[in-house]
Design an enzyme around this catalytic site. Structure first.
Site, mmCIF file in Angstrom:
data_model
loop_
_atom_site.group_PDB
_atom_site.id
_atom_site.type_symbol
_atom_site.label_atom_id
_atom_site.label_comp_id
_atom_site.label_asym_id
_atom_site.label_seq_id
_atom_site.Cartn_x
_atom_site.Cartn_y
_atom_site.Cartn_z
ATOM 1 N N GLU A 62 63.497 8.797 49.128
ATOM 2 C CA GLU A 62 63.753 10.376 49.067
ATOM 3 C C GLU A 62 65.059 10.653 50.113
ATOM 4 O OE1 GLU A 62 63.146 12.161 46.403
ATOM 5 O OE2 GLU A 62 61.087 11.357 45.792
ATOM 6 N N HIS B 2 57.826 15.828 52.807
ATOM 7 C CA HIS B 2 57.645 15.728 51.366
ATOM 8 C C HIS B 2 56.253 14.970 51.448
ATOM 9 C CE1 HIS B 2 57.453 14.819 47.428
ATOM 10 N NE2 HIS B 2 57.398 13.434 47.521
ATOM 11 N N HIS C 118 52.116 14.941 48.622
ATOM 12 C CA HIS C 118 51.712 15.440 47.237
ATOM 13 C C HIS C 118 50.425 15.895 47.318
ATOM 14 C CE1 HIS C 118 53.952 11.367 45.948
ATOM 15 N NE2 HIS C 118 54.533 12.335 46.514
ATOM 16 N N HIS D 43 55.207 16.826 40.979
ATOM 17 C CA HIS D 43 55.309 15.862 41.865
ATOM 18 C C HIS D 43 54.754 16.262 43.234
ATOM 19 C CE1 HIS D 43 58.591 12.962 43.818
ATOM 20 N NE2 HIS D 43 57.497 13.105 44.514
HETATM 21 P P1 13P Z 1 59.029 6.287 49.339
HETATM 22 O O1 13P Z 1 57.744 5.225 49.720
HETATM 23 O O2 13P Z 1 60.106 5.582 49.234
HETATM 24 O O3 13P Z 1 58.887 7.175 50.819
HETATM 25 O O4 13P Z 1 58.697 7.300 48.099
HETATM 26 C C1 13P Z 1 57.238 8.147 48.202
HETATM 27 C C2 13P Z 1 57.269 9.223 47.511
HETATM 28 O O5 13P Z 1 56.735 10.169 47.453
HETATM 29 C C3 13P Z 1 58.702 9.398 46.496
HETATM 30 O O6 13P Z 1 58.705 10.812 45.988
HETATM 31 ZN ZN ZN Z 2 56.813 11.914 45.930
#
Ligand code: 13P
Ligand code: ZN
Length: 270
Positions: free
Chosen positions: A119, A142, A144, A215
């Site tokens: 990302e 970022h 989840h 996401h």
């Molecule tokens: P990375 O392992 O490349 O950081 O990706 C994790 C992710 O949440 C992608 O949206």
């Molecule tokens: Zn992600």
């Protein structure tokens, strides 16, 4: 093995804070496998010795040109690396990168050539935008979060500020500590420049946290703790909403008048 963090307490503190937050993300259940990523603009903690450190990777393309990042340095979580591992070994699951003078490439300088998060286009585009508007924000996170992502599967919640108002109304702290609410970015391919551009458009609409539909969320702040706290606060509200629904009723929520009062007393932007 020596580390870029040796004898650099300010830089070591920045990375230790990332590691602490990475542990929280794992404990919260928001970081399955390699899920989520963190970057921090560490340019202010860099000295001349770091500036003259040689690259330990080839120059790599960012995928876009980011003129405000010329000569900047970032700590980045590594792609495919686990938050639960980063929490204990941040320099084995992340790396320090330098943005090259063409503003289209970066190189890794320390500690080992761990490739940055997939990302990176979103993270670096956002840092570029933050610098451009004179912001003092240095961190982007970022992750989840289960309940917030679940809520993004309901089209009704994706209309502008529906979720913001619902989450604010669950508990007074949420508006006080996440006063710009939750922006919405429609589903887009992870890692894409389109997602990066849409994230900036939503942040520019005066949000500090945006939902990437189905996401995760992307938050910016002065530092990594602040970005984490906003996501945590929004998630607390989501949990109260979901617990109420599980008990068989829709929560009443604070009134618009009560929320306006919070804005006045706390001198909030919205
Ligand atoms: P990375 O392992 O490349 O950081 O990706 C994790 C992710 O949440 C992608 O949206
Ligand atoms: Zn992600």
């Amino acid at each position: 093995m020596s580390s870029i963090l040796d004898n650099r307490p300010a830089l070591a503190k920045e990375v230790a804070d990332v590691a602490e937050v990475a542990g929280y993300l794992w404990q919260k259940g928001w970081a399955e496998r390699n899920g989520g990523n963190i970057t921090v603009n560490i340019t202010d903690s860099i000295d001349d010795a770091v500036r003259s450190m040689p690259a330990i990777s080839e120059p790599k393309a960012i995928g876009t040109c980011l003129p405000n990042l010329k000569g900047c340095y970032f700590y980045c979580k590594g792609t495919n690396k686990r938050m639960r591992d980063l929490a204990r070994w941040p320099m084995e699951n992340g790396s320090v990168i330098r943005i090259l003078d063409d503003c289209e490439h970066y190189e890794i300088i320390a500690d080992s050539p761990v490739a940055p998060t997939s990302e990176l286009p979103s993270h670096l585009s956002v840092h570029n935008w933050l610098i451009g508007k004179g912001s003092t924000y240095k961190a982007s996170v970022h992750t989840h979060p289960i309940e917030l992502v679940a809520m993004s599967h309901n089209p009704e919640f994706l209309k502008k500020d529906v979720l913001t108002n619902l989450l604010w109304s669950m508990i007074p702290e949420t508006k006080a500590f996440c006063p710009r609410g939750l922006g919405i970015v429609p589903y887009m391919l992870p890692s894409s420049v389109e997602l990066a551009d849409a994230t900036i458009a939503s942040l520019a609409d005066n949000y500090d946290v945006v939902m990437w539909e189905k996401h995760g969320v992307f938050a910016v702040g002065e530092n990594v703790m602040e970005a984490f706290d906003m996501i945590d606060t929004l998630t607390k509200s989501a949990l109260i909403y979901i617990d109420s629904c599980a008990m068989g009723f829709k929560p009443e929520g604070m009134s618009q008048e009560q929320m306006r009062e919070i804005s006045t007393v706390f001198n909030l932007p919205k």
